[in-house]
Design an enzyme around this catalytic site. Structure first.
Site, PDB file in Angstrom:
ATOM      1  N   SER A   7       0.845  -1.197   0.000  1.00 64.63           N
ATOM      2  CA  SER A   7       0.000   0.000   0.000  1.00 64.63           C
ATOM      3  C   SER A   7       0.874   1.238   0.000  1.00 64.63           C
ATOM      4  O   SER A   7       1.947   1.242   0.608  1.00 64.63           O
ATOM      5  CB  SER A   7      -0.884   0.030   1.245  1.00 64.63           C
ATOM      6  OG  SER A   7      -1.623   1.226   1.287  1.00 64.63           O
ATOM      7  N   ASN A   8       0.399   2.272  -0.671  1.00 64.05           N
ATOM      8  CA  ASN A   8       1.103   3.551  -0.617  1.00 64.05           C
ATOM      9  C   ASN A   8       0.372   4.536   0.284  1.00 64.05           C
ATOM     10  O   ASN A   8       0.753   5.697   0.377  1.00 64.05           O
ATOM     11  CB  ASN A   8       1.250   4.142  -2.034  1.00 64.05           C
ATOM     12  CG  ASN A   8       2.295   3.385  -2.830  1.00 64.05           C
ATOM     13  OD1 ASN A   8       3.375   3.101  -2.334  1.00 64.05           O
ATOM     14  ND2 ASN A   8       1.960   3.034  -4.075  1.00 64.05           N
ATOM     15  N   ASP A  75      -7.645  -4.078   1.136  1.00 64.84           N
ATOM     16  CA  ASP A  75      -8.490  -3.315   0.225  1.00 64.84           C
ATOM     17  C   ASP A  75      -9.753  -3.016   0.993  1.00 64.84           C
ATOM     18  O   ASP A  75     -10.345  -3.907   1.614  1.00 64.84           O
ATOM     19  CB  ASP A  75      -8.802  -4.066  -1.070  1.00 64.84           C
ATOM     20  CG  ASP A  75      -9.314  -3.085  -2.113  1.00 64.84           C
ATOM     21  OD1 ASP A  75      -8.519  -2.261  -2.605  1.00 64.84           O
ATOM     22  OD2 ASP A  75     -10.528  -3.083  -2.417  1.00 64.84           O
ATOM     23  N   GLY A 159      -9.489   9.748   4.568  1.00 64.61           N
ATOM     24  CA  GLY A 159     -10.633   9.268   3.780  1.00 64.61           C
ATOM     25  C   GLY A 159     -11.961   9.823   4.278  1.00 64.61           C
ATOM     26  O   GLY A 159     -12.106  11.020   4.525  1.00 64.61           O
ATOM     27  N   TYR A 160     -12.914   8.933   4.472  1.00 70.22           N
ATOM     28  CA  TYR A 160     -14.274   9.338   4.855  1.00 70.22           C
ATOM     29  C   TYR A 160     -14.440   9.478   6.369  1.00 70.22           C
ATOM     30  O   TYR A 160     -15.557   9.664   6.854  1.00 70.22           O
ATOM     31  CB  TYR A 160     -15.282   8.310   4.313  1.00 70.22           C
ATOM     32  CG  TYR A 160     -15.247   8.173   2.802  1.00 70.22           C
ATOM     33  CD1 TYR A 160     -15.988   9.025   1.993  1.00 70.22           C
ATOM     34  CD2 TYR A 160     -14.457   7.211   2.181  1.00 70.22           C
ATOM     35  CE1 TYR A 160     -15.949   8.918   0.608  1.00 70.22           C
ATOM     36  CE2 TYR A 160     -14.409   7.097   0.794  1.00 70.22           C
ATOM     37  CZ  TYR A 160     -15.149   7.949   0.019  1.00 70.22           C
ATOM     38  OH  TYR A 160     -15.111   7.848  -1.348  1.00 70.22           O
ATOM     39  N   ASP A 161     -13.350   9.403   7.115  1.00 68.86           N
ATOM     40  CA  ASP A 161     -13.415   9.430   8.584  1.00 68.86           C
ATOM     41  C   ASP A 161     -14.294  10.554   9.151  1.00 68.86           C
ATOM     42  O   ASP A 161     -15.097  10.298  10.058  1.00 68.86           O
ATOM     43  CB  ASP A 161     -12.010   9.542   9.194  1.00 68.86           C
ATOM     44  CG  ASP A 161     -11.285   8.204   9.226  1.00 68.86           C
ATOM     45  OD1 ASP A 161     -11.899   7.175   8.899  1.00 68.86           O
ATOM     46  OD2 ASP A 161     -10.093   8.190   9.566  1.00 68.86           O
ATOM     47  N   HIS A 186     -13.166  -1.525  11.021  1.00 63.97           N
ATOM     48  CA  HIS A 186     -13.305  -2.597  10.034  1.00 63.97           C
ATOM     49  C   HIS A 186     -11.965  -3.320   9.837  1.00 63.97           C
ATOM     50  O   HIS A 186     -11.903  -4.536   9.729  1.00 63.97           O
ATOM     51  CB  HIS A 186     -13.810  -2.017   8.715  1.00 63.97           C
ATOM     52  CG  HIS A 186     -13.096  -0.783   8.240  1.00 63.97           C
ATOM     53  ND1 HIS A 186     -12.937   0.328   9.034  1.00 63.97           N
ATOM     54  CD2 HIS A 186     -12.457  -0.497   7.077  1.00 63.97           C
ATOM     55  CE1 HIS A 186     -12.250   1.250   8.366  1.00 63.97           C
ATOM     56  NE2 HIS A 186     -11.944   0.774   7.180  1.00 63.97           N
TER      57      HIS A 186
HETATM   58  P1  IMP Z   1      -7.893   1.294  -1.310  1.00 70.85           P
HETATM   59  O1  IMP Z   1      -6.585   1.863  -0.861  1.00 70.85           O
HETATM   60  O2  IMP Z   1      -7.982   1.081  -2.774  1.00 70.85           O
HETATM   61  O3  IMP Z   1      -8.269   0.084  -0.514  1.00 70.85           O
HETATM   62  O4  IMP Z   1      -8.981   2.410  -0.996  1.00 70.85           O
HETATM   63  C1  IMP Z   1      -9.534   2.536   0.240  1.00 70.85           C
HETATM   64  C2  IMP Z   1     -10.353   3.817   0.315  1.00 70.85           C
HETATM   65  O5  IMP Z   1     -11.474   3.569   1.167  1.00 70.85           O
HETATM   66  C3  IMP Z   1      -9.576   4.952   0.960  1.00 70.85           C
HETATM   67  O6  IMP Z   1      -8.963   5.786   0.026  1.00 70.85           O
HETATM   68  C4  IMP Z   1     -10.663   5.695   1.722  1.00 70.85           C
HETATM   69  O7  IMP Z   1     -11.331   6.560   0.870  1.00 70.85           O
HETATM   70  C5  IMP Z   1     -11.620   4.579   2.113  1.00 70.85           C
HETATM   71  N1  IMP Z   1     -11.271   4.024   3.438  1.00 70.85           N
HETATM   72  C6  IMP Z   1     -10.813   2.767   3.709  1.00 70.85           C
HETATM   73  N2  IMP Z   1     -10.583   2.623   5.032  1.00 70.85           N
HETATM   74  C7  IMP Z   1     -10.867   3.804   5.582  1.00 70.85           C
HETATM   75  C8  IMP Z   1     -10.794   4.285   6.927  1.00 70.85           C
HETATM   76  O8  IMP Z   1     -10.391   3.599   7.881  1.00 70.85           O
HETATM   77  N3  IMP Z   1     -11.200   5.564   7.099  1.00 70.85           N
HETATM   78  C9  IMP Z   1     -11.637   6.356   6.093  1.00 70.85           C
HETATM   79  N4  IMP Z   1     -11.694   5.984   4.832  1.00 70.85           N
HETATM   80  C10 IMP Z   1     -11.308   4.696   4.569  1.00 70.85           C
END
Ligand code: IMP
Length: 204
Positions: A7-8, A75, A159-161, A186
């Site tokens: 992950s980045n 993911d 993110g959506y926190d 989660h």
């Molecule tokens: P991924 O890196 O492709 O798995 O994208 C995950 C995306 O889901 C993130 O960029 C956030 O927008 C959202 N997300 C996943 N986990 C969280 C969290 O713990 N808090 C807030 N947003 C989350």
């Protein structure tokens, strides 16, 4: 033993690092070194074109395993009931590329502006995949329920926190500290399922 986190996203890396260290402590797994993509000079583009969280987590962990490392990848995303499960696997790029948390949140608020309080239920999903260089793989899943607010609350997290209210705390994910989030999130729930399976695989 070296584990590479595929992950980045520095927030996700920090959370996963915490959980893996806890797992090693609890299960008495010694000498685990956690590396990032940067540490191993991984610069390939990983195309996350899976239809599910599980598929995408396996794609990311598999990309690292193909280089000879134990790959671990999360993911994750937000599923909003009133939007038929959106943004789901598109959570990171909901408002388009490049990924931008603020624009994603603005789009979510806009789509939810006429949705009444009782219909604003949602859940975060985390799937955590592990792929070994010899092809063994597994993926675990965790979910955390919550409610989408009408406005931002809190400044922490990512993110959506700030829009995700975790009812038992009466606070958003952005208003709680890392310890509180790691107790119920989660990702914590996915990791609880991951731990036993990982310990089993590495002692085979
Ligand atoms: P991924 O890196 O492709 O798995 O994208 C995950 C995306 O889901 C993130 O960029 C956030 O927008 C959202 N997300 C996943 N986990 C969280 C969290 O713990 N808090 C807030 N947003 C989350």
């Amino acid at each position: 033993m070296e584990i590479v986190l595929a992950s980045n996203n520095k927030h996700k890396v920090a959370e996963l690092e915490y959980f893996i260290n806890e797992m090693c402590r609890e299960k008495g797994i010694p000498g685990v070194k956690i590396l990032t993509l940067r540490d191993i000079g991984f610069t390939d583009e990983i195309v996350e074109d899976g239809a599910t969280f599980e598929e995408n987590a396996l794609i990311k962990a598999g990309a690292v395993a193909a280089k000879g490392y134990i790959g671990v990848a999360d993911d994750s995303g937000l599923c909003v009931d009133a939007l038929g499960g959106e943004p789901g696997v598109y959570s990171a790029r909901y408002a388009g590329e490049p990924c931008d948390d603020r624009r994603n949140n603005e789009l979510l608020l806009e789509k939810m502006k006429n949705v009444p309080t009782e219909e604003r239920t949602a859940h975060f999903v985390s799937t955590i995949a592990c792929v070994f260089p010899d092809g063994r793989k597994f993926v675990s899943r965790g979910e955390c329920p919550g409610t989408i607010l009408y406005e931002y609350r809190g400044t922490g997290g990512f993110g959506y926190d700030p829009l995700f209210l975790y009812e038992p705390y009466g606070k958003t994910y952005a208003e709680i500290n890392a310890e509180e989030k790691n107790a119920i999130s989660h990702r914590a729930r996915a990791m609880a399922a991951f731990t036993g399976r990982f310990a089993e695989e590495i002692t085979k």
